[in-house]
Design an enzyme around this catalytic site. Structure first.
Site, PDB file in Angstrom:
ATOM      1  N   GLU B  49       0.803  -1.226   0.000  1.00 34.65           N
ATOM      2  CA  GLU B  49       0.000   0.000   0.000  1.00 34.65           C
ATOM      3  C   GLU B  49       0.833   1.272   0.000  1.00 34.65           C
ATOM      4  OE1 GLU B  49      -0.522  -2.656   1.854  1.00 34.65           O
ATOM      5  OE2 GLU B  49      -2.635  -3.250   1.727  1.00 34.65           O
ATOM      6  N   PHE B 111     -10.934  -7.599  14.564  1.00 38.26           N
ATOM      7  CA  PHE B 111      -9.912  -8.035  13.629  1.00 38.26           C
ATOM      8  C   PHE B 111      -9.630  -6.921  12.609  1.00 38.26           C
ATOM      9  CE2 PHE B 111      -8.688 -10.217   9.621  1.00 38.26           C
ATOM     10  CZ  PHE B 111      -7.438 -10.645  10.056  1.00 38.26           C
ATOM     11  N   GLN B 112      -8.351  -6.594  12.460  1.00 39.17           N
ATOM     12  CA  GLN B 112      -7.886  -5.549  11.545  1.00 39.17           C
ATOM     13  C   GLN B 112      -8.504  -4.185  11.826  1.00 39.17           C
ATOM     14  OE1 GLN B 112      -8.040  -7.154   7.500  1.00 39.17           O
ATOM     15  NE2 GLN B 112      -6.002  -8.007   7.858  1.00 39.17           N
ATOM     16  N   LYS B 161     -17.403  -0.656   7.039  1.00 38.90           N
ATOM     17  CA  LYS B 161     -17.940  -1.648   6.118  1.00 38.90           C
ATOM     18  C   LYS B 161     -19.462  -1.525   6.011  1.00 38.90           C
ATOM     19  CE  LYS B 161     -17.183  -6.430   4.788  1.00 38.90           C
ATOM     20  NZ  LYS B 161     -16.547  -7.711   5.142  1.00 38.90           N
ATOM     21  N   MET B 473      24.352   8.367   0.274  1.00 38.39           N
ATOM     22  CA  MET B 473      24.285   9.651   0.971  1.00 38.39           C
ATOM     23  C   MET B 473      24.675   9.499   2.439  1.00 38.39           C
ATOM     24  SD  MET B 473      23.985  12.797   0.725  1.00 38.39           S
ATOM     25  CE  MET B 473      23.046  13.479  -0.634  1.00 38.39           C
TER      26      MET B 473
HETATM   27  C1  LIG Z   1      12.790   5.318   4.275  1.00 40.05           C
HETATM   28  C2  LIG Z   1      14.117   5.926   4.532  1.00 40.05           C
HETATM   29  N1  LIG Z   1      15.008   5.312   5.344  1.00 40.05           N
HETATM   30  C3  LIG Z   1      16.218   5.876   5.560  1.00 40.05           C
HETATM   31  C4  LIG Z   1      16.558   7.062   4.986  1.00 40.05           C
HETATM   32  C5  LIG Z   1      17.910   7.689   5.253  1.00 40.05           C
HETATM   33  N2  LIG Z   1      18.685   7.798   4.014  1.00 40.05           N
HETATM   34  C6  LIG Z   1      18.752   8.918   3.300  1.00 40.05           C
HETATM   35  S1  LIG Z   1      19.656   8.775   1.898  1.00 40.05           S
HETATM   36  C7  LIG Z   1      20.003   7.169   2.245  1.00 40.05           C
HETATM   37  C8  LIG Z   1      20.862   6.353   1.333  1.00 40.05           C
HETATM   38  C9  LIG Z   1      20.210   6.059   0.053  1.00 40.05           C
HETATM   39  O1  LIG Z   1      20.970   5.063  -0.595  1.00 40.05           O
HETATM   40  P1  LIG Z   1      20.684   4.712  -2.106  1.00 40.05           P
HETATM   41  O2  LIG Z   1      19.246   4.488  -2.307  1.00 40.05           O
HETATM   42  O3  LIG Z   1      21.591   3.627  -2.531  1.00 40.05           O
HETATM   43  O4  LIG Z   1      21.036   6.070  -2.853  1.00 40.05           O
HETATM   44  P2  LIG Z   1      22.482   6.783  -3.000  1.00 40.05           P
HETATM   45  O5  LIG Z   1      22.607   7.773  -1.901  1.00 40.05           O
HETATM   46  O6  LIG Z   1      23.530   5.716  -2.915  1.00 40.05           O
HETATM   47  O7  LIG Z   1      22.436   7.451  -4.328  1.00 40.05           O
HETATM   48  C10 LIG Z   1      19.412   6.782   3.450  1.00 40.05           C
HETATM   49  C11 LIG Z   1      19.567   5.442   4.061  1.00 40.05           C
HETATM   50  C12 LIG Z   1      15.586   7.678   4.175  1.00 40.05           C
HETATM   51  N3  LIG Z   1      15.800   8.876   3.606  1.00 40.05           N
HETATM   52  N4  LIG Z   1      14.398   7.101   3.944  1.00 40.05           N
END
Ligand SMILES: Cc1ncc(C[n+]2csc(CCOP(=O)(O)OP(=O)(O)O)c2C)c(N)n1
Ligand SMILES: [Mg+2]
Lengths: 185, 570
Positions: B49, B111-112, B161, B473
């Site tokens: 979802e 439930f749910q 529902k 990042m």
């Molecule tokens: C749902 C979620 N979890 C954690 C983060 C923290 N976060 C920000 S950028 C990043 C790394 C992203 O890695 P990738 O998708 O490989 O992209 P890259 O930076 O390597 O281009 C993370 C873990 C986030 N923004 N969103």
């Protein structure tokens, strides 16, 4: 905005909102989310069916107060927000104070109560209940004076407020479209 | 005419102009799904979802219309939460319809059963619980109206529902919705326009900061007119990209944490900031106490609660941006501001020039290359949905969006996993558009299950996975601020080519710069979803960077020894 602004003060808001399930939750959630320092919040019905009225006291500077007003207006169910802080208004709080008052000090306690124009609403052999209506300061004053006798229980309603002017007819929420706060700067 | 609540839902949704919805069925929403078969609404069955909410969001951002997602009660509804929070932060008009247990079961831990209006209260613009069939029409109409008007945002409607199975008289009226406590059509008072105009006319070093509001209010031509008439250089927030023509001589590019160095410096030197539909997010201001210290600020914003929230402003013009600018423009004097423009040109000259095309091929594949090449190949015209991370910032820096609503990216919430479902939603909204996903290897895996949805829907999109083997990042922050201790950032990925193929989709792998062009050819000539695994340099970093909380002009710059350093003489 700023944690230690010298311009912080109490702001008293009167909020008219649609009387629907969850509205209080929305207002309370707003304060928590935006970390406004809420001192008291009271809710009750009004003379208009379907409209409830809240008095909300927060502590903060004027900018915080204005942002709070704007954020309250963002709640779909909020009809009208008025900041009474700089307006002539009556602000009242009600407290019930259960004080230890055995026979030997009872007369003293009654005298204090009298000076504060409070009322004794219940008397037992060991304790009595004082009811006081007034401003924050006045109630605080009575509490301090009663403290030495031993306060067994205390309840306060939180502030309720109303402007002094006679404008309320024009100002009734059913005549007022939701507004937004005065210009920003 | 008496209809069931379930039928009424789709009567309203189709009258609101929605032709495609995204969802997942379950017990409490079964009646609505049953009725759906009889309505000309295309339902996209997602794999989670969260994907439905992001698709509705992507659909909304690409089209400007309300996107709709549907889920069952309990886990179905809670799975929407991230997507709703994302739409909320970026003011995206989404309506979520969730099933709820039957009214007598509410509060019984049935439930749910989940208190979905409670859970979503802080991440929606508004929400409703509907327990009576006759309330469905007015509630859904209000939901659509609230979602799209004023500052848009997500609205959730939780329908029990029994309300879906009950019968009610269906009546439709085109009367505008009127809510006593909701007035989105605010207008500034005229004296404020005068003050704003005086500030602009008197400024020597003004700068426009254009944000998402420019796009949402379709105010691009008014912003261009303002910039041209008063000679004001214009910078953009991440969500503002596409809102101002990137090749316009007054366009400076992006501001903020990974914005252009000259923009951040210019903000710190300006004597007037004209903020248009943006909200001074901490990612664009850096240290607030030293932000634009010499500038007066005019803030044009539809949401009065944004004024003075982060930055104290001198004039606030609350209202729809296009209407505001139309009133403001005639009050402005023509000016040249040659010195200021020359000064900014000077800043550009001795700082980064981003065109890396002229640098010799050193055998490495850099993300910047890939994105720059995608941009050239598509003429900056594609709809690009990015995920979150380094690749997102490079996409913002190197993909020059020629028109509004073509960059679909998670700004406020920074939600990994957004790109693929958002791109899918965008593709449904703009069937003729070329749609690209630019996702990291990490974020892509968060919602990769939607590849299966792409296959089921025969969707024609191109997916560029920027595969650097890291949560890049975060790795970059660890490199800069945590002594290169790469805790939990190296990430393994499946063979993305095989993954694509397992879904019956086309998969490609690119390991060198020389093969990039060809991969575009292959992708663009293929009818269907193509996944391209770009194996890029693993430890590259995004520059410039304003470390969070730093003064805006104190940026970390790319070390000159790096092969794609920025040249001054381009
Ligand atoms: C749902 C979620 N979890 C954690 C983060 C923290 N976060 C920000 S950028 C990043 C790394 C992203 O890695 P990738 O998708 O490989 O992209 P890259 O930076 O390597 O281009 C993370 C873990 C986030 N923004 N969103
Ligand atoms: Mg990565």
């Amino acid at each position: 905005m700023n944690g230690h602004d010298p311009l912080r003060r109490r702001h008293v808001f009167v909020v008219h909102a649609e009387d629907r399930p969850g509205v209080l939750d929305r207002v309370a959630s707003l304060f928590r989310r935006r970390s406004y320092n809420i001192e008291s919040l009271t809710v009750g019905r009004t003379d208009q069916p379907g409209v409830s009225r809240m008095t909300i006291v927060i502590e903060g500077d004027d900018t915080t107060a204005r942002l709070m007003e704007a954020n309250l207006y963002k709640l779909v169910n909020v009809l009208h927000v008025e900041n009474l802080t700089y307006k002539p208004a009556v602000v009242r709080d009600l407290a019930l104070i259960k004080v230890k008052a055995t026979a030997e000090v009872r007369a003293q306690v009654l005298q204090v109560t009298d000076v504060f124009r409070a009322r004794v609403v219940d008397i037992g052999p060991e304790a009595l209940i004082v009811e006081i209506t007034g401003t924050e300061d006045k109630i605080q004053g009575l509490i301090e004076v009663l403290e030495p006798y031993g306060i067994l229980e205390l309840v306060r309603t939180g502030a309720v407020a109303m402007t002094r002017s006679a404008e309320e007819v024009a100002d009734r929420p059913d005549f007022i479209a939701a507004r937004f706060p005065e210009s920003a700067a | 005419m008496k209809l069931s609540g379930a039928q009424i839902i789709w009567e309203v949704v189709s009258r609101e102009g929605v032709d495609t919805i995204f969802g997942y069925p379950g017990g409490a929403i079964l009646p609505a799904y049953d009725a759906l078969l009889d309505y000309p609404i295309h339902h996209v069955l997602v794999r989670h979802e969260q994907g439905a909410a992001h698709m509705a969001d992507g659909y909304a951002r690409a089209s400007g219309n309300v996107g709709v997602c549907v889920a069952t009660s309990g886990p179905g509804a809670t799975n929407l939460v991230t997507g709703l929070a994302n739409a909320h932060m970026d003011s995206s008009p989404v309506v979520a319809i969730t099933g709820q247990v039957a009214t007598p079961l509410i509060g019984k831990d049935a439930f749910q059963e989940t208190d979905v209006t409670g859970v979503t209260l802080p991440v929606t613009k508004h929400n409703y619980l509907v327990t009576r069939t006759e309330d469905i029409v007015p509630t859904l109409r209000e939901a659509f109206y609230i979602a799209r008007s004023g500052r848009p945002g997500p609205v959730l409607v939780d329908i029990t529902k029994d309300a879906q199975t009950g019968q009610a008289e269906f009546e439709w009226s085109d009367e505008p919705v009127s809510l006593p406590g909701y007035r989105p059509d605010l207008r500034p008072v005229s004296e404020e326009f005068r003050r704003a105009a005086d500030l602009i006319n008197a400024a020597e070093r003004p700068l426009i900061l254009a944000g998402h509001g420019v796009i949402m209010s379709a105010a691009t031509s008014q912003v261009v007119e303002l910039a041209e008439k008063a000679s004001v250089p214009t910078s953009l927030t991440l969500l503002g990209l596409g809102g101002f023509p990137p090749r316009h001589p007054l366009c400076l590019g992006m501001m903020g944490m990974h914005g252009e160095a000259w923009v951040n410096t210019a903000i710190q030197r300006a004597d007037l900031l004209i903020a248009l539909g943006m909200r001074f997010d901490d990612r664009v201001t850096g240290n607030l106490s030293t932000y634009a210290p010499t500038a007066k600020k005019i803030h044009c914003e539809i949401d009065p609660a944004e004024l003075n929230k982060n930055v104290r402003v001198d004039v606030g013009l609350v209202g729809d941006l296009r209407a505001t600018l139309e009133t403001l423009l005639p009050l402005l004097a023509k000016s040249e501001r040659t010195d200021w423009l020359r000064y900014i040109d000077g800043l550009k000259g001795d700082s980064a020039v981003r065109d890396i095309q002229k640098l010799p091929d050193d055998g490495h594949l850099y993300t910047a290359h890939v994105i720059n090449d995608v941009c050239r190949a598509t003429g900056g015209q594609a709809v690009v949905a990015t995920d979150v991370g380094q690749h997102q910032m490079w996409a913002a820096q190197y993909y020059k969006h020629e028109s509004p609503r073509t960059l679909i990216t998670s700004g406020g919430l920074g939600t990994m996993g957004f790109a693929l479902p958002a791109a899918m939603g965008a593709k449904f909204a703009r069937k003729d558009a070329e749609v690209w996903v630019i996702a990291g290897d990490g974020g892509f895996q968060m919602t990769a299950a939607e590849l299966s949805t792409c296959a089921q829907e025969n969707l024609n999109i191109n997916i560029a996975i920027i595969n650097n083997g890291y949560l890049g990042m975060v790795r970059q922050w660890q490199e800069f601020f945590y002594d290169r201790r790469y805790s939990a950032t190296p990430i393994h990925s499946p063979d993305f080519v095989k993954l694509a193929e397992a879904h019956g989709l086309r998969g490609l792998r690119v390991e060198s710069r020389a093969d990039v062009e060809e991969s575009f050819e292959a992708a663009r000539n293929h009818e269907g979803t193509v996944v391209i695994d770009y194996r890029v340099e693993q430890e590259d970093s995004v520059y410039p960077m304003v470390p969070s909380g730093n003064d805006l002009d104190k940026m970390i710059r790319r070390p000159q020894s790096n092969p794609i350093y920025e040249t001054a003489d381009d």
